[in-house]
Design a protein around this motif. Structure first.
Motif, PDB file in Angstrom:
ATOM      1  N   UNK A  56      11.296 -63.506 -20.394  1.00 16.70           N
ATOM      2  CA  UNK A  56      10.992 -62.137 -20.471  1.00 16.70           C
ATOM      3  C   UNK A  56      12.162 -61.282 -19.555  1.00 16.70           C
ATOM      4  N   UNK A  57      12.216 -61.696 -18.389  1.00 10.69           N
ATOM      5  CA  UNK A  57      13.311 -61.268 -17.336  1.00 10.69           C
ATOM      6  C   UNK A  57      14.504 -61.858 -17.231  1.00 10.69           C
ATOM      7  N   UNK A  61      18.885 -63.270 -10.089  1.00 12.21           N
ATOM      8  CA  UNK A  61      18.429 -62.955  -8.500  1.00 12.21           C
ATOM      9  C   UNK A  61      16.852 -62.899  -8.718  1.00 12.21           C
ATOM     10  N   UNK A  62      16.036 -62.283  -9.650  1.00  6.34           N
ATOM     11  CA  UNK A  62      14.667 -62.349  -9.788  1.00  6.34           C
ATOM     12  C   UNK A  62      13.945 -63.706 -10.068  1.00  6.34           C
ATOM     13  N   UNK A  63      14.790 -64.483 -11.104  1.00  2.04           N
ATOM     14  CA  UNK A  63      14.305 -65.696 -11.094  1.00  2.04           C
ATOM     15  C   UNK A  63      14.138 -66.781  -9.840  1.00  2.04           C
ATOM     16  N   UNK A  64      15.311 -66.461  -9.003  1.00  6.76           N
ATOM     17  CA  UNK A  64      15.380 -67.296  -7.858  1.00  6.76           C
ATOM     18  C   UNK A  64      14.152 -66.884  -6.901  1.00  6.76           C
ATOM     19  N   UNK A  65      13.927 -65.506  -6.987  1.00 10.16           N
ATOM     20  CA  UNK A  65      12.892 -64.941  -5.878  1.00 10.16           C
ATOM     21  C   UNK A  65      11.706 -65.643  -6.493  1.00 10.16           C
ATOM     22  N   UNK A 103      17.673 -72.604 -12.117  1.00  8.76           N
ATOM     23  CA  UNK A 103      17.959 -73.289 -13.363  1.00  8.76           C
ATOM     24  C   UNK A 103      17.470 -72.700 -14.745  1.00  8.76           C
ATOM     25  N   UNK A 104      16.309 -72.068 -14.745  1.00 11.90           N
ATOM     26  CA  UNK A 104      15.477 -71.603 -15.696  1.00 11.90           C
ATOM     27  C   UNK A 104      16.303 -70.510 -16.192  1.00 11.90           C
ATOM     28  N   UNK A 105      16.878 -69.475 -15.327  1.00 15.18           N
ATOM     29  CA  UNK A 105      17.623 -68.316 -15.715  1.00 15.18           C
ATOM     30  C   UNK A 105      18.963 -68.709 -16.403  1.00 15.18           C
ATOM     31  N   UNK A 106      19.519 -69.952 -15.943  1.00 18.70           N
ATOM     32  CA  UNK A 106      20.775 -70.020 -16.451  1.00 18.70           C
ATOM     33  C   UNK A 106      20.970 -71.042 -17.470  1.00 18.70           C
ATOM     34  N   UNK A 107      19.843 -71.638 -17.893  1.00 24.84           N
ATOM     35  CA  UNK A 107      19.800 -72.597 -19.135  1.00 24.84           C
ATOM     36  C   UNK A 107      18.683 -72.330 -19.940  1.00 24.84           C
ATOM     37  N   UNK A 108      18.794 -73.087 -20.891  1.00 20.78           N
ATOM     38  CA  UNK A 108      17.677 -72.863 -22.168  1.00 20.78           C
ATOM     39  C   UNK A 108      18.144 -71.512 -23.025  1.00 20.78           C
TER      40      UNK A 108
END
Length: 117
Positions: A56-57, A61-65, A103-108
């Motif tokens: 969704x986002x 940076x938000x994913x890491x936080x 990793x979830x922000x950068x992959x998939x």
């Protein structure tokens, strides 16, 4: 592979590695298998939630936080049950959560515009 599945897989692997770090605390070595299973489940939950957020986002940076906060929260809950070793439990949980969030922000594969509608 979608982001949620990627998060669950990364969470499983990194959670097992996080649990394996308990080996360096001699008094918990007899319970290492249970610790690794529990930590893997904790990592999978963080991965699932981080993957859902990543769909969704689109913000690294938000994913890491978010991942770090979730990892810290779940590690704190585990540490509360132990009444000891707060730093040894919470620090790896925090770092593992941050890595899972990254990793979830950068992959998939991101959700396409058609799938959102």
């Amino acid at each position: 592979m979608n982001k949620i599945l990627a998060g669950v897989i990364f969470g499983l692997i990194l959670g097992a590695i996080d649990g394996a770090t308990a080996w360096f605390t001699p008094e918990v070595r007899p319970a290492i298998a249970g610790i690794m299973v529990g930590s893997s489940i904790k990592g999978m939950i963080v991965g699932l939630l981080s993957g859902w957020f990543a769909r969704r986002v689109q913000s690294t940076a938000s994913g890491i936080v978010l991942g770090a906060a979730l990892g810290l929260l779940f590690a704190f809950l585990v540490a509360l049950m132990q009444h000891d070793h707060y730093l040894a439990i919470m620090l790896p949980g925090f770092v593992t959560g941050a890595i899972i969030g990254f990793l979830t922000q950068r992959t998939g594969m991101p959700v396409s515009a058609k799938a959102r509608a």
